[in-house]
Design a protein around this motif. Sequence first.
Motif, short mmCIF file in Angstrom:
data_model
loop_
_atom_site.label_atom_id
_atom_site.label_comp_id
_atom_site.label_asym_id
_atom_site.label_seq_id
_atom_site.Cartn_x
_atom_site.Cartn_y
_atom_site.Cartn_z
N ARG A 1 0.82 -1.21 0.00
CA ARG A 1 0.00 0.00 0.00
C ARG A 1 0.86 1.27 0.00
O ARG A 1 0.34 2.36 0.15
CB ARG A 1 -0.95 -0.03 1.20
CG ARG A 1 -1.97 -1.16 1.11
CD ARG A 1 -2.90 -1.19 2.30
NE ARG A 1 -2.26 -1.47 3.56
CZ ARG A 1 -1.94 -2.68 4.01
NH1 ARG A 1 -2.22 -3.73 3.29
NH2 ARG A 1 -1.36 -2.85 5.18
N GLY A 2 2.18 1.12 -0.14
CA GLY A 2 3.07 2.26 -0.25
C GLY A 2 3.38 2.95 1.05
O GLY A 2 3.80 4.10 1.06
N GLU A 3 3.21 2.27 2.18
CA GLU A 3 3.37 2.93 3.47
C GLU A 3 4.80 2.87 4.02
O GLU A 3 5.11 3.57 4.97
CB GLU A 3 2.43 2.28 4.49
CG GLU A 3 0.98 2.43 4.12
CD GLU A 3 0.07 1.57 4.96
OE1 GLU A 3 0.56 0.85 5.85
OE2 GLU A 3 -1.14 1.62 4.73
N ILE A 4 5.67 2.02 3.45
CA ILE A 4 6.98 1.84 4.05
C ILE A 4 7.99 1.44 2.98
O ILE A 4 7.62 0.86 1.96
CB ILE A 4 6.91 0.78 5.18
CG1 ILE A 4 8.15 0.83 6.06
CG2 ILE A 4 6.66 -0.60 4.63
CD1 ILE A 4 7.96 0.14 7.40
N SER A 5 9.25 1.76 3.20
CA SER A 5 10.31 1.43 2.24
C SER A 5 11.22 0.34 2.83
O SER A 5 11.17 0.07 4.03
CB SER A 5 11.13 2.67 1.92
OG SER A 5 11.86 3.07 3.08
N ILE A 6 12.05 -0.24 1.98
CA ILE A 6 12.98 -1.27 2.44
C ILE A 6 13.93 -0.70 3.51
O ILE A 6 14.16 -1.35 4.53
CB ILE A 6 13.77 -1.89 1.25
CG1 ILE A 6 12.81 -2.61 0.29
CG2 ILE A 6 14.86 -2.82 1.74
CD1 ILE A 6 12.15 -3.84 0.86
N PRO A 7 14.49 0.51 3.33
CA PRO A 7 15.32 1.07 4.41
C PRO A 7 14.55 1.22 5.72
O PRO A 7 15.12 1.03 6.80
CB PRO A 7 15.76 2.43 3.86
CG PRO A 7 15.76 2.25 2.38
CD PRO A 7 14.58 1.34 2.11
N ASP A 8 13.26 1.55 5.66
CA ASP A 8 12.45 1.65 6.88
C ASP A 8 12.32 0.28 7.55
O ASP A 8 12.40 0.17 8.77
CB ASP A 8 11.04 2.17 6.57
CG ASP A 8 11.02 3.62 6.12
OD1 ASP A 8 11.95 4.37 6.48
OD2 ASP A 8 10.07 4.00 5.41
N ILE A 9 12.11 -0.76 6.75
CA ILE A 9 11.99 -2.11 7.30
C ILE A 9 13.31 -2.53 7.93
O ILE A 9 13.33 -3.09 9.03
CB ILE A 9 11.56 -3.12 6.21
CG1 ILE A 9 10.16 -2.76 5.70
CG2 ILE A 9 11.60 -4.55 6.74
CD1 ILE A 9 9.74 -3.52 4.47
N ALA A 10 14.43 -2.24 7.25
CA ALA A 10 15.75 -2.56 7.80
C ALA A 10 15.96 -1.85 9.14
O ALA A 10 16.45 -2.44 10.10
CB ALA A 10 16.84 -2.17 6.81
N ARG A 11 15.55 -0.59 9.20
CA ARG A 11 15.68 0.18 10.44
C ARG A 11 14.83 -0.44 11.55
O ARG A 11 15.25 -0.52 12.69
CB ARG A 11 15.25 1.63 10.19
CG ARG A 11 16.23 2.65 10.66
CD ARG A 11 15.84 4.10 10.44
NE ARG A 11 14.83 4.43 9.45
CZ ARG A 11 15.07 4.61 8.15
NH1 ARG A 11 16.31 4.49 7.68
NH2 ARG A 11 14.10 4.94 7.33
N GLU A 12 13.64 -0.91 11.21
CA GLU A 12 12.78 -1.57 12.20
C GLU A 12 13.45 -2.82 12.77
O GLU A 12 13.18 -3.21 13.89
CB GLU A 12 11.44 -1.98 11.56
CG GLU A 12 10.48 -0.85 11.35
CD GLU A 12 9.74 -0.48 12.62
OE1 GLU A 12 9.47 -1.35 13.46
OE2 GLU A 12 9.42 0.71 12.76
N CYS A 13 14.30 -3.45 11.96
CA CYS A 13 15.01 -4.66 12.39
C CYS A 13 16.41 -4.33 12.93
O CYS A 13 17.20 -5.24 13.19
CB CYS A 13 15.12 -5.64 11.23
SG CYS A 13 13.53 -6.29 10.68
N ASN A 14 16.71 -3.05 13.07
CA ASN A 14 18.01 -2.59 13.56
C ASN A 14 19.17 -3.10 12.70
O ASN A 14 20.17 -3.59 13.21
CB ASN A 14 18.22 -2.98 15.02
CG ASN A 14 17.22 -2.32 15.93
OD1 ASN A 14 16.92 -1.14 15.76
ND2 ASN A 14 16.69 -3.07 16.87
#
Length: 173
Positions: free
Chosen positions: A80-93
């Motif tokens: 749905r366009g709410e998040i990017s791969i860098p954002d996901i990586a950041r969520e996983c530290n």
Amino acid sequence: MTTSSITMTTAPSPSECAAGHHDPVLQHAACPLFMDQLFAVMAACLLQALGGGVVAPALPGMLSKVHEERAKQLLLSKVRGEISIPDIARECNMSTSYFMKAFKKTTGKTPHQWMLSQRLAMAQAYLRNSTLSLTEVAVVCHFYDQSHFNRVFARSMGVSPGVWRRISKGDLG
């Protein structure tokens, strides 16, 4: 009218004892990294003690089960366009490049390939169990358009979505 004076005293720093002496053990408490590590160890111990099991560590270069599930959940929201791969990586530290390598090593697919496989599985369910048109299936499954859906589906399944639908429903005539 009486005047009262309030004297402010400063608290000792984390590396000082109440008597004002320097304590080398407590000086580590002033370091945020030390505190993060301490809390992580305490949380792992609590999970192990209260959760009834051992927290399974991730294999080197792979995502832990928690990170894998979180990443998959976020990838599905990415549709749905709410998040990017860098954002996901950041969520996983993790750094973006480490996350992408670890995700592929864990799932056998890049994040994009995994997302496409999820969308294709959803499309197959719609084709098998609904009367939606191919255009509607393409839209519901977040493909750019029906042409994009047809190309991706045929490349993956070896037949077009329309043919796959007829075969899956046993309508070969």
